[in-house]
Design a protein around this motif. Structure first.
Motif, PDB file in Angstrom:
ATOM      1  N   GLN A 193      79.526  40.011   5.720  1.00 35.15           N
ATOM      2  CA  GLN A 193      79.704  40.342   7.138  1.00 35.15           C
ATOM      3  C   GLN A 193      78.871  41.563   7.509  1.00 35.15           C
ATOM      4  OE1 GLN A 193      84.030  40.487   7.063  1.00 35.15           O
ATOM      5  NE2 GLN A 193      84.150  38.659   8.356  1.00 35.15           N
ATOM      6  N   GLN A 194      78.824  42.548   6.628  1.00 37.29           N
ATOM      7  CA  GLN A 194      78.009  43.737   6.888  1.00 37.29           C
ATOM      8  C   GLN A 194      76.524  43.377   6.914  1.00 37.29           C
ATOM      9  OE1 GLN A 194      79.244  46.373   3.729  1.00 37.29           O
ATOM     10  NE2 GLN A 194      80.691  47.447   5.058  1.00 37.29           N
ATOM     11  N   LEU A 195      76.079  42.537   5.974  1.00 41.46           N
ATOM     12  CA  LEU A 195      74.686  42.114   5.943  1.00 41.46           C
ATOM     13  C   LEU A 195      74.325  41.371   7.230  1.00 41.46           C
ATOM     14  CD1 LEU A 195      71.935  41.719   4.587  1.00 41.46           C
ATOM     15  CD2 LEU A 195      72.902  39.697   3.432  1.00 41.46           C
ATOM     16  N   ILE A 196      75.209  40.480   7.660  1.00 46.84           N
ATOM     17  CA  ILE A 196      74.978  39.738   8.904  1.00 46.84           C
ATOM     18  C   ILE A 196      74.829  40.707  10.076  1.00 46.84           C
ATOM     19  CG2 ILE A 196      76.093  38.189  10.577  1.00 46.84           C
ATOM     20  CD1 ILE A 196      77.187  36.656   8.044  1.00 46.84           C
ATOM     21  N   GLN A 197      75.694  41.709  10.141  1.00 42.15           N
ATOM     22  CA  GLN A 197      75.616  42.699  11.227  1.00 42.15           C
ATOM     23  C   GLN A 197      74.291  43.454  11.171  1.00 42.15           C
ATOM     24  OE1 GLN A 197      77.991  43.144  13.821  1.00 42.15           O
ATOM     25  NE2 GLN A 197      76.143  44.093  14.594  1.00 42.15           N
ATOM     26  N   HIS A 198      73.870  43.862   9.973  1.00 44.21           N
ATOM     27  CA  HIS A 198      72.594  44.574   9.823  1.00 44.21           C
ATOM     28  C   HIS A 198      71.418  43.694  10.252  1.00 44.21           C
ATOM     29  CE1 HIS A 198      74.292  48.125   8.068  1.00 44.21           C
ATOM     30  NE2 HIS A 198      74.718  47.514   6.974  1.00 44.21           N
ATOM     31  N   LEU A 199      71.458  42.421   9.873  1.00 42.42           N
ATOM     32  CA  LEU A 199      70.379  41.502  10.253  1.00 42.42           C
ATOM     33  C   LEU A 199      70.371  41.257  11.765  1.00 42.42           C
ATOM     34  CD1 LEU A 199      70.666  39.003   7.270  1.00 42.42           C
ATOM     35  CD2 LEU A 199      68.742  40.556   7.721  1.00 42.42           C
TER      36      LEU A 199
ATOM     37  N   ASN B  50      71.410  43.371  13.989  1.00 43.97           N
ATOM     38  CA  ASN B  50      70.887  44.611  14.565  1.00 43.97           C
ATOM     39  C   ASN B  50      69.364  44.662  14.456  1.00 43.97           C
ATOM     40  OD1 ASN B  50      73.465  45.460  15.234  1.00 43.97           O
ATOM     41  ND2 ASN B  50      73.676  46.795  13.461  1.00 43.97           N
ATOM     42  N   ALA B  51      68.837  44.164  13.345  1.00 43.99           N
ATOM     43  CA  ALA B  51      67.379  44.119  13.170  1.00 43.99           C
ATOM     44  C   ALA B  51      66.751  43.221  14.234  1.00 43.99           C
ATOM     45  CB  ALA B  51      67.024  43.629  11.765  1.00 43.99           C
ATOM     46  N   LEU B  52      67.400  42.104  14.550  1.00 37.62           N
ATOM     47  CA  LEU B  52      66.885  41.220  15.611  1.00 37.62           C
ATOM     48  C   LEU B  52      66.879  41.934  16.963  1.00 37.62           C
ATOM     49  CD1 LEU B  52      68.500  37.778  14.677  1.00 37.62           C
ATOM     50  CD2 LEU B  52      66.097  38.455  14.454  1.00 37.62           C
ATOM     51  N   LEU B  53      67.897  42.747  17.206  1.00 35.02           N
ATOM     52  CA  LEU B  53      67.929  43.532  18.455  1.00 35.02           C
ATOM     53  C   LEU B  53      66.765  44.517  18.493  1.00 35.02           C
ATOM     54  CD1 LEU B  53      71.747  44.306  18.863  1.00 35.02           C
ATOM     55  CD2 LEU B  53      70.344  42.761  20.247  1.00 35.02           C
ATOM     56  N   ARG B  54      66.473  45.136  17.342  1.00 34.20           N
ATOM     57  CA  ARG B  54      65.346  46.069  17.293  1.00 34.20           C
ATOM     58  C   ARG B  54      64.025  45.330  17.538  1.00 34.20           C
ATOM     59  NH1 ARG B  54      68.498  47.875  13.082  1.00 34.20           N
ATOM     60  NH2 ARG B  54      67.082  47.139  11.452  1.00 34.20           N
ATOM     61  N   ILE B  55      63.928  44.095  17.054  1.00 35.27           N
ATOM     62  CA  ILE B  55      62.731  43.300  17.330  1.00 35.27           C
ATOM     63  C   ILE B  55      62.631  43.041  18.833  1.00 35.27           C
ATOM     64  CG2 ILE B  55      61.726  40.981  17.114  1.00 35.27           C
ATOM     65  CD1 ILE B  55      62.466  41.066  14.147  1.00 35.27           C
ATOM     66  N   ASP B  56      63.735  42.610  19.435  1.00 33.97           N
ATOM     67  CA  ASP B  56      63.742  42.346  20.891  1.00 33.97           C
ATOM     68  C   ASP B  56      63.332  43.584  21.683  1.00 33.97           C
ATOM     69  OD1 ASP B  56      64.554  39.747  20.464  1.00 33.97           O
ATOM     70  OD2 ASP B  56      66.669  40.121  20.928  1.00 33.97           O
ATOM     71  N   ASN B  57      63.742  44.752  21.197  1.00 32.61           N
ATOM     72  CA  ASN B  57      63.425  46.005  21.887  1.00 32.61           C
ATOM     73  C   ASN B  57      62.097  46.615  21.444  1.00 32.61           C
ATOM     74  OD1 ASN B  57      65.819  45.996  23.411  1.00 32.61           O
ATOM     75  ND2 ASN B  57      66.956  46.875  21.717  1.00 32.61           N
ATOM     76  N   LYS B  58      61.416  45.916  20.528  1.00 27.67           N
ATOM     77  CA  LYS B  58      60.092  46.318  20.025  1.00 27.67           C
ATOM     78  C   LYS B  58      60.110  47.678  19.318  1.00 27.67           C
ATOM     79  CE  LYS B  58      57.690  43.490  23.417  1.00 27.67           C
ATOM     80  NZ  LYS B  58      57.528  42.294  22.650  1.00 27.67           N
ATOM     81  N   VAL B  59      61.236  47.989  18.678  1.00 24.98           N
ATOM     82  CA  VAL B  59      61.332  49.218  17.892  1.00 24.98           C
ATOM     83  C   VAL B  59      61.590  48.908  16.418  1.00 24.98           C
ATOM     84  CG1 VAL B  59      62.052  50.671  19.832  1.00 24.98           C
ATOM     85  CG2 VAL B  59      63.787  49.513  18.437  1.00 24.98           C
TER      86      VAL B  59
ATOM     87  N   GLU C 280      56.654  37.401  12.959  1.00 20.82           N
ATOM     88  CA  GLU C 280      56.713  37.092  11.518  1.00 20.82           C
ATOM     89  C   GLU C 280      58.002  37.637  10.909  1.00 20.82           C
ATOM     90  OE1 GLU C 280      54.756  38.678   7.374  1.00 20.82           O
ATOM     91  OE2 GLU C 280      53.513  38.809   9.170  1.00 20.82           O
ATOM     92  N   PHE C 281      58.346  38.882  11.245  1.00 18.17           N
ATOM     93  CA  PHE C 281      59.572  39.478  10.720  1.00 18.17           C
ATOM     94  C   PHE C 281      60.812  38.748  11.246  1.00 18.17           C
ATOM     95  CE2 PHE C 281      56.831  43.412  10.397  1.00 18.17           C
ATOM     96  CZ  PHE C 281      56.721  43.358   9.014  1.00 18.17           C
ATOM     97  N   LYS C 282      60.754  38.267  12.478  1.00 16.37           N
ATOM     98  CA  LYS C 282      61.879  37.540  13.067  1.00 16.37           C
ATOM     99  C   LYS C 282      62.172  36.266  12.275  1.00 16.37           C
ATOM    100  CE  LYS C 282      63.699  35.783  17.453  1.00 16.37           C
ATOM    101  NZ  LYS C 282      64.521  34.770  16.804  1.00 16.37           N
ATOM    102  N   VAL C 283      61.121  35.572  11.858  1.00 20.39           N
ATOM    103  CA  VAL C 283      61.303  34.359  11.048  1.00 20.39           C
ATOM    104  C   VAL C 283      61.997  34.711   9.726  1.00 20.39           C
ATOM    105  CG1 VAL C 283      60.073  32.563   9.744  1.00 20.39           C
ATOM    106  CG2 VAL C 283      59.374  33.111  12.084  1.00 20.39           C
ATOM    107  N   ILE C 284      61.558  35.783   9.104  1.00 26.31           N
ATOM    108  CA  ILE C 284      62.166  36.222   7.839  1.00 26.31           C
ATOM    109  C   ILE C 284      63.643  36.543   8.050  1.00 26.31           C
ATOM    110  CG2 ILE C 284      62.190  38.078   6.101  1.00 26.31           C
ATOM    111  CD1 ILE C 284      59.083  38.224   6.521  1.00 26.31           C
ATOM    112  N   ILE C 285      63.930  37.283   9.108  1.00 24.59           N
ATOM    113  CA  ILE C 285      65.316  37.684   9.380  1.00 24.59           C
ATOM    114  C   ILE C 285      66.168  36.468   9.732  1.00 24.59           C
ATOM    115  CG2 ILE C 285      66.805  38.988  10.959  1.00 24.59           C
ATOM    116  CD1 ILE C 285      64.454  41.059  11.081  1.00 24.59           C
ATOM    117  N   ASP C 286      65.649  35.567  10.555  1.00 22.28           N
ATOM    118  CA  ASP C 286      66.407  34.361  10.914  1.00 22.28           C
ATOM    119  C   ASP C 286      66.766  33.551   9.669  1.00 22.28           C
ATOM    120  OD1 ASP C 286      66.530  34.856  13.652  1.00 22.28           O
ATOM    121  OD2 ASP C 286      64.726  33.684  14.102  1.00 22.28           O
ATOM    122  N   THR C 287      65.832  33.448   8.737  1.00 22.40           N
ATOM    123  CA  THR C 287      66.074  32.709   7.499  1.00 22.40           C
ATOM    124  C   THR C 287      67.158  33.391   6.674  1.00 22.40           C
ATOM    125  OG1 THR C 287      63.785  31.940   7.474  1.00 22.40           O
ATOM    126  CG2 THR C 287      64.980  31.835   5.388  1.00 22.40           C
TER     127      THR C 287
END
Length: 124
Positions: A75-81, A83-92, A18-25
């Motif tokens: 650009q900073q927001l994109i990097q933060h988002l 990074n959030a996707l990486l945290r999702i992939d790593n389940k943290v 669910e969070f991944k969909v929000i972040i992707d959007t």
């Protein structure tokens, strides 16, 4: 659910999805916005109208600096988002970096790239 959340150490795969969909959007929108700013900068640089002369030079420079600042923030927001996707992939994803506890889902829906709970942020 509140009691369960207090003992939960990470978000479930369904919650992460669910969070991944929000972040992707939000990421798609941030990339569109960045492209808009980059197009504006290119237009300001390449058009004769963008090359203001005389007293208006200061205004043109100010607009150019503002657009650069906006592009940099995107650009900073994109990097933060990303990074959030990486945290999702790593389940943290959603674990407060200050307290180690889960960040509330409400906060994550509003600021999906956050790494601090509201409590930890207020105590900084």
């Amino acid at each position: 659910m509140q009691t369960q959340q207090l003992h939960q150490t990470r978000y479930s795969d369904a919650e992460l999805a669910e969070f991944k969909v929000i972040i992707d959007t939000k990421l798609a929108e941030a990339r569109r916005q960045l492209q808009f700013y980059l197009d504006q900068l290119s237009e300001q640089t390449n058009s004769e109208d963008g090359k203001v002369r005389g007293l208006d030079d200061g205004v043109g420079t100010m607009v150019n600096e503002d657009t650069h600042r906006l592009a940099s923030r995107q650009q900073q927001l994109i990097q933060h988002l990303e990074n959030a996707l990486l945290r999702i992939d790593n389940k943290v994803y959603g674990i407060c970096r200050a307290t180690g506890e889960l960040i509330s889902p409400e906060r994550l829906r509003i600021v999906p790239h956050t790494t601090l709970s509201i409590h930890a942020k207020q105590n900084r």
